[in-house]
Design a protein around this motif. Structure first.
Motif, PDB file in Angstrom:
ATOM      1  N   VAL A  83       0.880  -1.275  -0.168  1.00 27.80           N
ATOM      2  CA  VAL A  83       0.103   0.142  -0.084  1.00 27.80           C
ATOM      3  C   VAL A  83       0.667   1.397   0.266  1.00 27.80           C
ATOM      4  O   VAL A  83      -0.102   2.110  -0.153  1.00 27.80           O
ATOM      5  N   ASP A  84       2.226   1.271   0.880  1.00 24.60           N
ATOM      6  CA  ASP A  84       3.072   2.506   0.999  1.00 24.60           C
ATOM      7  C   ASP A  84       3.715   2.414  -0.548  1.00 24.60           C
ATOM      8  O   ASP A  84       5.035   2.939  -0.370  1.00 24.60           O
ATOM      9  N   GLU A  85       3.767   2.003  -2.000  1.00 27.49           N
ATOM     10  CA  GLU A  85       4.495   1.175  -2.525  1.00 27.49           C
ATOM     11  C   GLU A  85       4.103   2.633  -3.522  1.00 27.49           C
ATOM     12  O   GLU A  85       2.937   1.590  -4.026  1.00 27.49           O
ATOM     13  N   LYS A  86       5.062   2.488  -4.191  1.00 33.78           N
ATOM     14  CA  LYS A  86       4.819   3.585  -5.400  1.00 33.78           C
ATOM     15  C   LYS A  86       4.152   2.279  -7.206  1.00 33.78           C
ATOM     16  O   LYS A  86       5.174   1.786  -7.191  1.00 33.78           O
ATOM     17  N   ARG A  87       3.268   2.185  -7.759  1.00 39.99           N
ATOM     18  CA  ARG A  87       3.096   1.097  -8.940  1.00 39.99           C
ATOM     19  C   ARG A  87       4.188   1.811  -9.983  1.00 39.99           C
ATOM     20  O   ARG A  87       3.789   3.114 -10.667  1.00 39.99           O
ATOM     21  N   SER A  88       5.150   1.256 -10.276  1.00 37.60           N
ATOM     22  CA  SER A  88       5.750   1.561 -11.757  1.00 37.60           C
ATOM     23  C   SER A  88       6.577   0.398 -12.144  1.00 37.60           C
ATOM     24  O   SER A  88       6.200  -0.989 -11.419  1.00 37.60           O
ATOM     25  N   SER A  89       7.297   0.366 -13.280  1.00 37.33           N
ATOM     26  CA  SER A  89       7.996  -0.419 -14.202  1.00 37.33           C
ATOM     27  C   SER A  89       9.188   0.034 -14.343  1.00 37.33           C
ATOM     28  O   SER A  89       9.331   1.008 -14.746  1.00 37.33           O
ATOM     29  N   GLU A  90      10.614  -1.416 -14.065  1.00 35.18           N
ATOM     30  CA  GLU A  90      11.691  -0.876 -14.728  1.00 35.18           C
ATOM     31  C   GLU A  90      12.946  -2.214 -14.832  1.00 35.18           C
ATOM     32  O   GLU A  90      12.510  -3.230 -14.193  1.00 35.18           O
ATOM     33  N   ILE A  91      13.024  -1.685 -16.331  1.00 36.08           N
ATOM     34  CA  ILE A  91      13.552  -3.006 -16.601  1.00 36.08           C
ATOM     35  C   ILE A  91      15.226  -2.968 -17.113  1.00 36.08           C
ATOM     36  O   ILE A  91      15.705  -1.539 -17.361  1.00 36.08           O
ATOM     37  N   VAL A  92      15.768  -3.706 -16.437  1.00 36.46           N
ATOM     38  CA  VAL A  92      16.687  -3.541 -16.659  1.00 36.46           C
ATOM     39  C   VAL A  92      17.681  -4.767 -18.047  1.00 36.46           C
ATOM     40  O   VAL A  92      17.021  -5.640 -17.920  1.00 36.46           O
ATOM     41  N   VAL A  93      18.384  -4.006 -18.607  1.00 42.02           N
ATOM     42  CA  VAL A  93      18.643  -4.569 -20.169  1.00 42.02           C
ATOM     43  C   VAL A  93      20.451  -4.630 -19.983  1.00 42.02           C
ATOM     44  O   VAL A  93      20.611  -3.953 -20.017  1.00 42.02           O
ATOM     45  N   ILE A  94      20.972  -6.074 -20.215  1.00 38.49           N
ATOM     46  CA  ILE A  94      22.143  -5.940 -19.920  1.00 38.49           C
ATOM     47  C   ILE A  94      22.549  -6.867 -21.347  1.00 38.49           C
ATOM     48  O   ILE A  94      21.623  -7.975 -21.974  1.00 38.49           O
ATOM     49  N   GLY A  95      24.024  -6.384 -22.118  1.00 43.80           N
ATOM     50  CA  GLY A  95      23.688  -6.791 -23.918  1.00 43.80           C
ATOM     51  C   GLY A  95      25.877  -6.144 -23.828  1.00 43.80           C
ATOM     52  O   GLY A  95      26.619  -5.926 -22.480  1.00 43.80           O
ATOM     53  N   LEU A  96      25.929  -6.834 -24.960  1.00 45.81           N
ATOM     54  CA  LEU A  96      27.301  -6.581 -25.403  1.00 45.81           C
ATOM     55  C   LEU A  96      27.452  -5.001 -25.575  1.00 45.81           C
ATOM     56  O   LEU A  96      27.105  -3.787 -26.048  1.00 45.81           O
ATOM     57  N   LYS A  97      28.692  -4.662 -25.500  1.00 48.94           N
ATOM     58  CA  LYS A  97      29.160  -3.569 -25.166  1.00 48.94           C
ATOM     59  C   LYS A  97      28.581  -3.262 -26.824  1.00 48.94           C
ATOM     60  O   LYS A  97      28.491  -3.498 -27.621  1.00 48.94           O
ATOM     61  N   GLY A  98      28.296  -2.048 -27.037  1.00 50.52           N
ATOM     62  CA  GLY A  98      27.768  -1.543 -28.742  1.00 50.52           C
ATOM     63  C   GLY A  98      26.192  -1.506 -28.897  1.00 50.52           C
ATOM     64  O   GLY A  98      25.547  -0.944 -29.627  1.00 50.52           O
ATOM     65  N   LEU A  99      26.051  -2.356 -27.756  1.00 47.83           N
ATOM     66  CA  LEU A  99      23.911  -2.288 -27.823  1.00 47.83           C
ATOM     67  C   LEU A  99      23.627  -0.703 -28.411  1.00 47.83           C
ATOM     68  O   LEU A  99      23.765   0.374 -27.252  1.00 47.83           O
ATOM     69  N   ASP A 100      22.736  -0.524 -28.958  1.00 48.51           N
ATOM     70  CA  ASP A 100      22.082   0.437 -28.892  1.00 48.51           C
ATOM     71  C   ASP A 100      21.095   1.210 -27.862  1.00 48.51           C
ATOM     72  O   ASP A 100      19.469   0.401 -28.231  1.00 48.51           O
ATOM     73  N   ARG A 101      21.164   1.758 -27.172  1.00 47.68           N
ATOM     74  CA  ARG A 101      20.724   1.295 -25.840  1.00 47.68           C
ATOM     75  C   ARG A 101      19.189   3.219 -26.463  1.00 47.68           C
ATOM     76  O   ARG A 101      18.355   2.619 -26.211  1.00 47.68           O
ATOM     77  N   ALA A 102      19.265   3.382 -27.449  1.00 50.44           N
ATOM     78  CA  ALA A 102      18.245   4.031 -27.919  1.00 50.44           C
ATOM     79  C   ALA A 102      17.161   3.037 -28.984  1.00 50.44           C
ATOM     80  O   ALA A 102      16.299   3.110 -28.179  1.00 50.44           O
ATOM     81  N   ALA A 103      17.394   2.291 -29.708  1.00 50.31           N
ATOM     82  CA  ALA A 103      16.811   1.557 -29.778  1.00 50.31           C
ATOM     83  C   ALA A 103      15.924   0.300 -28.873  1.00 50.31           C
ATOM     84  O   ALA A 103      14.529   0.186 -28.612  1.00 50.31           O
TER      85      ALA A 103
END
Length: 345
Positions: A318-338
């Motif tokens: 009840v005291d927690e903000k409902r939100s969505s958070e995704i952690v992405v792990i990839g190889l160097k050069g991964l296109d973050r914007a895409a």
């Protein structure tokens, strides 16, 4: 003419899961197959070697049981494991199959990777990685029947050079496995076993087999002969820290970032976006949680390689903000914007 590689089965799992019982049953039903055992125990925690030697010469000769008592096998590869394997392979009559029982603290990935060392690569292969799970403990919310004993095992090993929390070790054992043996199912009701198996199937690698057992009674024909050649597939069996980029951080090969999505209207739509993302980009791992409109629970999302799993893990507080958070792990050069554009739509 090249020598045929000797298949090796790596058996992992926490202290008390039933690894030794599984191996003892295997030896007693090996039907004359010459099997050598490499037992990784240390300190005064276990007596696995003595138990297995007690099977008798007709099942397993004492000289075919090799104990590595200098610490966690994944931390003593160069000093203990590779020399031991060389000695087994150089025998006048080498074993037909090798079984390695790791300590409950061993990361299976470094051990599997060691099969690519030049000294042994041409003579031996990983037939399969088998992870033994204590069904009763897991159903009760524990990874091992006696987690204090696991902690004591950790303290007794002077050579242990990784401090992974027990849940990360469990995850690593599942990620590397070709077969997960869900042991001690006789201590659970049928519906409990079914639920536990369903939960585990969402956490294991695609293609890995889940096998319920009682008292480690698994047929040798199922345990041996998997022929996975896991050492050639190690890039699909990354450990937790490899996926986090912590092991190879000096090479800066990995990139990690999080994406905030806010409330999500449609569960299936976000899962489809994630599937498309994994197919189109070099994503090693994706994990996080989401707030789905109309749902009282938090949706947990996990992806390792092509495998995607999601389930509601707990109600929102009840005291927690409902939100969505995704952690992405990839190889160097991964296109973050895409990646962000794909997730946000």
């Amino acid at each position: 003419m090249s020598l045929q590689k000797i298949p090796t089965t790596v058996i992992t799992g926490f202290l008390g899961a039933g690894k030794t019982t599984l191996i003892r049953h295997l030896l007693q039903n090996a039907k004359g197959r010459r099997i050598a055992l490499v037992i990784n125990e240390f300190g005064d925690i276990g007596v696995d070697g003595e138990i297995l030697k007690g099977c008798g010469d007709e099942v397993c000769r004492e000289e075919d049981v090799v104990e590595l008592a200098n610490g966690c096998i994944c931390c003593t590869v160069a000093d203990d494991f590779v020399p031991t394997m060389k000695k087994l392979l150089e025998r006048d009559l080498p074993p037909e199959h090798i079984v390695i029982e790791t300590s409950g603290l061993a990361l299976p990935q470094p051990l599997v990777r060691a099969f690519n060392w030049p000294e042994i690569k041409s003579r031996v292969t990983v037939d399969g990685v088998v992870t033994v799970v204590d069904a009763k403990a897991l159903a009760e919310g524990r990874f091992a029947d006696d987690e204090e004993a696991v902690a004591a095992q950790r303290a007794a090993d002077p050579n242990l050079d990784h401090e992974n929390p027990i849940e990360e070790l469990f995850e690593d054992q599942l990620n590397c496995a070709d077969m997960i043996v869900l042991n001690k199912t006789d201590l659970l009701a049928a519906h409990e076993t079914e639920k536990l198996a369903g939960d585990l199937k969402g956490q294991i690698r695609r293609g890995a087999k889940l096998v319920p057992t009682q008292h480690g009674a698994l047929d040798a024909s199922a345990l041996l002969g998997i022929a996975s050649a896991a050492e050639e597939d190690i890039h699909n069996r990354l450990s937790h820290h490899e996926m986090e980029g912590e092991v190879q951080h000096d090479h800066d090969d990995f990139v990690t970032f999080s994406v905030s999505l806010g409330a999500i209207r449609d569960r299936e739509q976000i899962l489809k976006r994630i599937e498309d993302l994994i197919a189109e980009h070099d994503i090693l791992r994706l994990k996080g949680f989401a707030a789905i409109d109309g749902a009282s629970g938090r949706l947990l999302i996990q992806a390792v390689g092509p495998r995607l799993n999601s389930y509601f893990d707990r109600p929102w507080r009840v005291d927690e903000k409902r939100s969505s958070e995704i952690v992405v792990i990839g190889l160097k050069g991964l296109d973050r914007a895409a990646v962000e554009a794909c997730l946000t739509g």
